[in-house]
Structures are given as structure tokens and as C-alpha cells.
Motif scaffolding. Structure first.
Motif, short mmCIF file in Angstrom:
data_model
loop_
_atom_site.label_atom_id
_atom_site.label_comp_id
_atom_site.label_asym_id
_atom_site.label_seq_id
_atom_site.Cartn_x
_atom_site.Cartn_y
_atom_site.Cartn_z
N LEU A 1 26.19 61.71 34.73
CA LEU A 1 26.42 60.33 34.33
C LEU A 1 27.14 59.57 35.44
O LEU A 1 26.79 58.42 35.77
N SER A 2 28.14 60.22 36.03
CA SER A 2 28.89 59.57 37.11
C SER A 2 28.00 59.31 38.32
O SER A 2 28.06 58.25 38.94
N LEU A 3 27.17 60.28 38.66
CA LEU A 3 26.28 60.11 39.82
C LEU A 3 25.30 58.96 39.61
O LEU A 3 25.04 58.18 40.52
N ILE A 4 24.77 58.86 38.40
CA ILE A 4 23.80 57.79 38.11
C ILE A 4 24.51 56.44 38.00
O ILE A 4 24.18 55.49 38.73
N ARG A 5 25.47 56.37 37.09
CA ARG A 5 26.10 55.08 36.81
C ARG A 5 26.97 54.61 37.97
O ARG A 5 26.82 53.48 38.46
N LEU B 1 43.62 55.38 49.78
CA LEU B 1 42.58 54.69 50.56
C LEU B 1 42.14 53.41 49.86
O LEU B 1 41.96 52.36 50.49
N GLY B 2 41.97 53.49 48.53
CA GLY B 2 41.54 52.31 47.78
C GLY B 2 42.56 51.19 47.83
O GLY B 2 42.22 50.01 48.03
N ASN B 3 43.82 51.52 47.65
CA ASN B 3 44.88 50.51 47.69
C ASN B 3 45.02 49.90 49.08
O ASN B 3 45.25 48.69 49.23
N PHE C 1 35.37 38.52 45.46
CA PHE C 1 35.39 39.62 46.43
C PHE C 1 36.49 40.62 46.07
O PHE C 1 36.28 41.85 46.13
N ILE C 2 37.67 40.14 45.69
CA ILE C 2 38.76 41.03 45.29
C ILE C 2 38.36 41.83 44.04
O ILE C 2 38.63 43.04 43.93
N SER C 3 37.69 41.15 43.11
CA SER C 3 37.22 41.85 41.90
C SER C 3 36.26 42.96 42.27
O SER C 3 36.33 44.09 41.73
N TYR C 4 35.33 42.66 43.20
CA TYR C 4 34.36 43.68 43.59
C TYR C 4 35.01 44.82 44.38
O TYR C 4 34.61 45.98 44.27
N ILE C 5 36.03 44.47 45.19
CA ILE C 5 36.74 45.51 45.94
C ILE C 5 37.44 46.48 44.98
O ILE C 5 37.41 47.70 45.15
N ARG C 6 38.07 45.92 43.96
CA ARG C 6 38.72 46.77 42.96
C ARG C 6 37.68 47.64 42.25
O ARG C 6 37.91 48.83 42.02
N GLN C 7 36.54 47.04 41.92
CA GLN C 7 35.47 47.81 41.29
C GLN C 7 34.79 48.75 42.29
O GLN C 7 34.25 49.79 41.89
N PHE C 8 34.82 48.38 43.58
CA PHE C 8 34.18 49.19 44.61
C PHE C 8 34.79 50.58 44.67
O PHE C 8 34.09 51.59 44.81
N PHE C 9 36.12 50.68 44.51
CA PHE C 9 36.77 51.98 44.58
C PHE C 9 36.79 52.70 43.23
O PHE C 9 37.06 53.90 43.18
N GLN C 10 36.49 51.97 42.17
CA GLN C 10 36.44 52.62 40.86
C GLN C 10 35.33 53.66 40.78
O GLN C 10 35.58 54.81 40.40
N PRO C 11 34.07 53.32 41.14
CA PRO C 11 33.03 54.36 41.09
C PRO C 11 33.27 55.48 42.10
O PRO C 11 32.97 56.64 41.81
N ILE C 12 33.82 55.13 43.29
CA ILE C 12 34.14 56.19 44.26
C ILE C 12 35.17 57.14 43.68
O ILE C 12 35.05 58.37 43.78
N ASN C 13 36.18 56.57 43.03
CA ASN C 13 37.22 57.40 42.42
C ASN C 13 36.66 58.24 41.28
O ASN C 13 37.01 59.42 41.12
#
Length: 619
Positions: free
Chosen positions: A169-173, A283-285, A312-324
């Protein structure tokens, strides 16, 4: 047999780590790739369900990611130029609500689909694994501890279940979310998006550096768990012996050692996981701080709109969420690869004793079997460098009762294991009615040859089901008639629910003689033409032994019967008695003939009389 099994398991256990430890890294990686590919083949029948999961994920994620972009439009194209009408706010709220509903619906469908598919895949793996284990030769169970196999069927399959329901699920979503976020960021501002991607190589380096450490940690944790389960299962099975010899404190000490090793392995695993995940948090912070600083300077310089910076800030915060999220699943993935490797190690093991190819197979209906048994120049050893039986020739005639006696390690039980084809001979052949038993399908052979052991095994369930071994094609009346035939009916009738009395594991609650009588009834139900009793009266008192002897006389009528004796009284009336030493038949004949010969048998008989009992022959 027990000591020999322990020796074989010990040798196998000492060699087992070499599969990963002393082999090359390339070989270990190839093994893991093979096992992963084999497990993934179970997902093939569900490809359309996975397509639906992908589609639902795409719609649900898109609905989530459109929300910051919608705010950007509201700020830059409306609020910044003074368009603040109530109608616009209502419209904006309605769109937000619609996107939230779409996200909820498709995320719900996606999760349910994935759970359904994942649980079905794991159920099939567990079914195939149990089926495969049940078909393995006895030598397989000499090499693998029961506790390890229990771990494979229960714990390892649950780990694979976590892979399909969490990691996949994590890999797909999260993978899809990461790609779409990058697309949205480049759509907003290519320069800031390029800066944000600088962190990706750093993430890759950290993942590579931690990979081997995490794998070793999870491998060690799983191994320690398997050993702990094996130790626990062994102690529970032998609890009567532990209490009889007052070994409770010693076993508690040994359990504590195993438990401590498992605890340390889990702590090391958790420590590696925490360091790995917190590294990504840092790294995310750091990336977020850098984007705020760069974006803030651009807004102050009027080269970037406020709405773009917000999005952009919203996407950056979300950008590291899936990586995490993906990195947090790394521990589950590592554990999954270990479990897949362990399960594939079982599934890829071929039985040493296999059914003949259809073109070479022979079958005999049990009712047509005469019962002639021939051991022709048979040689065998559990290990190639330790032959136990060498060039044995033995011929048993239809309807004959043959007793086998000898000291421990003489080869009596080995002879029986070969006739049941639990193992194949190294040299020579064993024939029934002139047909090599290797030409019989094993199901057919085991209908011809019936075995009653010293410790009869009863399953959890009713007495009637234990007699007919849960086969519905055997009627209740047939099972009851079999119990009457061997003299077990009176005993069963005294139980609270009679034949429907439920037995717990191994038939606890029944005496050894009562369990043995039920095993005799099984033989009558299945009607084999060759009957083997392996120390069947060894643990019985004299009264119960008399009942079992009467059952034996009834059951053995018209059958070729082999009796491995613990007590001389069991074989004294046999047509022929064989005396074994060191894998050889050193004497044979009737009781009177062997006594007159004043050889090994006579010495055993004399010793038994001097001891005041007839139990001098052990084994």
C-alpha cells in the motif's frame, strides 16, 4: 530413533547458517531475489484487483493534492486582488468538501480491495506451505525443528501479510503521491522544485548505508524468535519429563537465556529502525527550512506570489510524508524478505522420498495383497558415512507374525521406517508381493501397511473422528464396529459423551492403554494387509497389556504382522522371532528354538527372569 533424530537435527542446525553466512553475498542476494519472485507469483491471479487499487489510489491522491493548489488560486487570483465575495467562499468550500469526499471514498475502496487481496494471497501461501510440509519425507523433519516450522506457518506468513497490506500500500499510494507532488511543484515553480530535489540523492545514500545493517538486525531477530518458539514447544512437549526429574529451574534458566537473546535482538532491531527513521525526519525538516528561506526571499523580492509559496510549503511538507512512510515500512520490508526467504527455503525443498512417475507406478488393492515381504540385499544409513544396515536379506511370508527384538540402536525401528518408506534404502530393494515399494504411490503403500506406535497420536476432536481419522466416507457404524472388534467399546461407552467425547491435544484424559486401543480400532477401520507394532505395549500395565494383546490377536488374523518387542511376552508366541544387533539379524526362530540355542535371545530371556520381569529388552 529419538537420539538419532536429535543428532541429525544438530548436524543440520550447525550447517544451516552457511546458507547465508559463509556463502557469497551474490549467492545470498540471488536467493532472496528468487524467493521474492516466487512469493510475488501468488499476486498474479489478482492483477485486475491491483489495477483497481492503482486507479483508486490515483483518484484519492489527486483529490488530496488539488487542495493546496486550490488555495493558491484563491490567494493569488482572488484574495490578492480584493475578490472576497461570500459566493466565492461558498464555492471554494463546496469544492474542498467535494475533494474530501472523493478522497475518502476512493481511499476506503482502495484499502478494502488491498486487504481482501492481501489476505487471500497469504491464505493461499499458508495453505500451500502446510500442504507441502505434510508431503515431506521423515528426513525433512530430522533437519527442521518443529518450532521453526510453526514459526514459518504462523509468524512468517503474518509478516508476508503485513507486506501486502502495509508495504505494498505504501509503495503504491506513497510512491504515486511523491510523483504527483513533484509534478505539482514543477508546475508552481521549477527553480524551487529543483532545489527541493537536491535532498533525494542524500536519501538514497542513507538508504544504501542502512540497508545491510537493517537486514542483519531483522535476520537476527527472526532467528532468535524461531529458536525461542522451538525451545518452548520442546519443553511443553516434554513437561512430564521435566517435572519427573525436577528440571523446572534449569529449564527456566535456559528459557531466560533464550528470551534475553531475543530481547537484545529486538532492541538492536528497534534501535536501527529509530536511527534510520529519525535521519529522514532531520532531512525533511532541513529541506523545509531551506524552502521557507528561499521562498520567503523570493516573496519579499516580489519574484514569487504568496499563494505559490503557501502551496509550495504545503507540498514540501507532503513531499517528505510519503518518503517517511516508505522508509518507515523499510523494517517491514526487511522482515518480509527474511520471511519470504525462510518460506521459500521450505517450499523449494523437494521430498527425498517421492512418488513414482505415472509410467512406473504400480498399485495394489489392499484386499488383493497377500503380504509377502522381501528385504533384498538392503543397505541403509541415516548418514552416508554411518551405515546402520548392510546387505540385509529378510523374507516374511503371508499371514506370518514376526517378532523383532534387540537392544537400543540395533536397527529395529529403522527396519520398520524403511518398510513404511519413511526413508529410501541406499542399496537393494524392499518388495511387497514381488513389487518394489518404490513403485507404489505412497498413499497406496500406506493403505497396505498399517503402523501402531508406542505413543499413539490422537488429534483434538471426538473419539469417533480419531478412529476414522476425520474421513466422512467411513461411517459411524463402521468405526463403532471396529471399536467393538478390538475391545474398546466398553471403555468408550463409559465416557460422558461416548463416541462423541471430545479429546484434547494428544488425547490427554485417556490412559496409555485406552489410547492404544483406539489406535488398534483405526487399523481395523482402514484394514491394511501388513500390520506393524512398534513397541505398542511398552508403556502399559499388565492388565491393559492383556487387553491390547487380545486386540492384537484379533487384528493380526489374516495379516502379515511385525511386532517390535519391548517385553518378551509380546513376541513369545510369534511364528518367528528375529534378534538384531548392530543392524544385523544374528538369530531367528521360534521362542523355544532360540532358548535351546543358548545365544543372545536366551541371555536376554534369562536376564529378564532374574530381574523378575520380562522387560529387559529395551529399544
Amino acid at each position: 530413533m529419538t537420539d538419532r533424530n536429535a543428532e541429525v537435527r544438530s548436524d543440520a542446525g550447525a550447517q544451516a547458517p552457511s546458507r547465508h553466512g559463509s556463502g557469497s553475498d551474490a549467492g545470498a542476494d540471488q536467493s532472496k531475489r528468487t524467493s521474492f519472485k516466487a512469493m510475488m507469483s501468488y499476486a498474479q491471479p489478482h492483477k485486475w484487483a491491483f489495477a483497481g487499487i492503482f486507479f483508486c489510489s490515483l483518484l484519492g491522491i489527486s483529490a488530496d493534492l488539488l487542495q493546496p493548489y486550490l488555495v493558491k488560486i484563491a490567494i493569488d487570483d482572488h484574495l490578492a486582488i480584493g475578490q472576497t465575495s461570500v459566493g466565492f467562499l461558498v464555492q471554494l468550500a463546496a469544492i474542498f468538501l467535494g475533494l474530501a469526499v472523493i478522497s475518502f471514498i476512493f481511499t476506503y475502496v482502495q484499502n478494502n480491495l488491498l486487504q481482501h487481496v492481501g489476505q487471500n494471497i497469504v491464505s493461499r501461501i499458508r495453505k500451500d506451505l502446510f500442504k507441502h510440509i505434510s508431503k515431506m519425507s521423515m528426513s525433512f523433519f530430522d533437519r527442521f525443528h518443529i518450532g521453526s516450522l510453526v514459526t514459518n506457518v504462523s509468524s512468517d506468513t503474518e509478516t508476508i501479510s503485513s507486506f501486502f497490506t502495509q508495504v505494498l500500500l505504501s509503495l503504491i499510494r506513497d510512491g504515486m503521491m511523491l510523483v504527483l507532488i513533484i509534478v505539482f511543484m514543477f508546475q508552481l515553480d521549477p527553480v524551487l522544485a529543483g532545489y527541493s530535489l537536491i535532498v533525494l540523492p542524500v536519501i538514497a545514500i542513507v538508504a544504501v548505508l542502512f540497508r545491510s545493517r537493517l537486514r542483519r538486525a531483522y535476520q537476527n531477530a527472526r532467528t532468535r524468535l524461531s529458536r525461542l518458539i522451538a525451545f518452548t514447544a520442546e519443553n511443553l512437549s516434554g513437561m512430564f519429563l521435566i517435572q519427573a526429574f525436577h528440571q523446572e529451574e534449569e529449564q527456566k534458566k535456559r528459557f531466560k537465556e533464550q528470551n534475553t537473546l531475543h530481547l537484545k535482538a529486538n532492541i538492536a532491531q528497534a534501535r536501527s529502525n529509530v536511527i534510520f527513521n529519525r535521519t529522514f525526519d532531520i532531512l525533511g525538516n532541513a529541506a523545509l527550512v531551506m524552502m521557507v528561506w528561499l521562498g520567503g526571499r523570493a516573496v519579499l523580492g516580489e519574484s514569487l506570489q504568496v499563494g505559490v509559496l503557501y502551496a509550495f510549503i504545503s507540498y514540501i511538507r507532503q513531499f517528505f510524508q510519503p518518503i517517511n512512510q516508505i522508509t518507515m515500512q523499510w523494517n517491514t520490508f526487511q522482515s518480509t524478505t527474511v520471511s519470504m526467504d525462510r518460506i521459500w527455503n521450505i517450499l523449494s525443498t523437494r521430498p527425498e522420498v517421492a512418488d513414482p512417475k505415472p509410467g512406473n507406478a504400480s498399485t495394489l488393492e489392499p484386499r488383493n495383497v497377500m503380504g509377502q515381504i522381501d528385504f533384498n540385499d538392503v543397505s541403509f544409513g541415516y548418514r552416508a558415512d554411518r551405515p546402520l544396515i548392510q546387505h540385509m536379506n529378510l523374507h516374511l511370508y503371508p499371514g506370518e507374525m514376526v517378532g523383532i527384538v534387540g537392544t537400543t540402536g540395533a536397527g529395529k525401528s529403522t527396519l520398520i521406517s524403511l518398510l513404511n518408506r519413511f526413508y529410501d534404502v541406499n542399496q537393494g530393494s524392499i518388495e511387497i508381493d514381488g513389487i518394489d515399494i518404490r513403485h507404489f504411490p505412497q498413499a497406496n503403500l500406506h493403505r497396505i501397511v498399517g503402523l501402531i506406535q508406542q505413543e499413539p497420536f490422537l488429534f483434538s476432536g471426538s473419539i469417533i473422528d480419531n478412529v476414522r481419522m476425520f474421513r466422512e466416507d467411513i461411517t459411524r457404524e463402521q468405526a463403532i464396529q471396529a471399536c467393538r472388534f478390538v475391545g474398546a467399546h466398553a471403555m468408550i461407552s463409559r465416557l460422558p459423551q461416548g463416541y462423541d467425547t471430545r479429546l484434547s491435544e494428544r488425547g490427554s484424559g485417556l490412559s496409555a492403554g485406552e489410547r492404544q486401543l483406539i489406535s488398534f480400532a483405526r487399523i481395523v477401520v482402514f484394514q491394511p494387509r501388513v500390520l506393524i507394532l512398534d513397541e505398542a505395549t511398552a508403556n502399559l500395565d499388565s492388565h491393559t497389556e492383556q487387553l491390547v494383546q487380545q486386540a492384537l490377536e484379533s487384528v493380526s488374523q489374516g495379516r502379515t504382522t511385525i511386532v517390535i518387542a519391548h517385553r518378551l511376552s509380546t513376541v513369545m508366541h510369534a511364528d518367528r522371532i528375529l534378534v538384531m544387533e548392530n543392524g544385523e539379524i544374528v538369530e531367528e526362530g521360534s521362542h523355544q528354538k532360540l532358548i535351546a540355542a543358548e545365544g543372545v535371545y536366551a541371555d536376554l530371556y534369562t536376564h529378564a527372569r532374574e530381574a523378575g520381569n520380562d522387560s529387559a529388552i529395551s529399544g
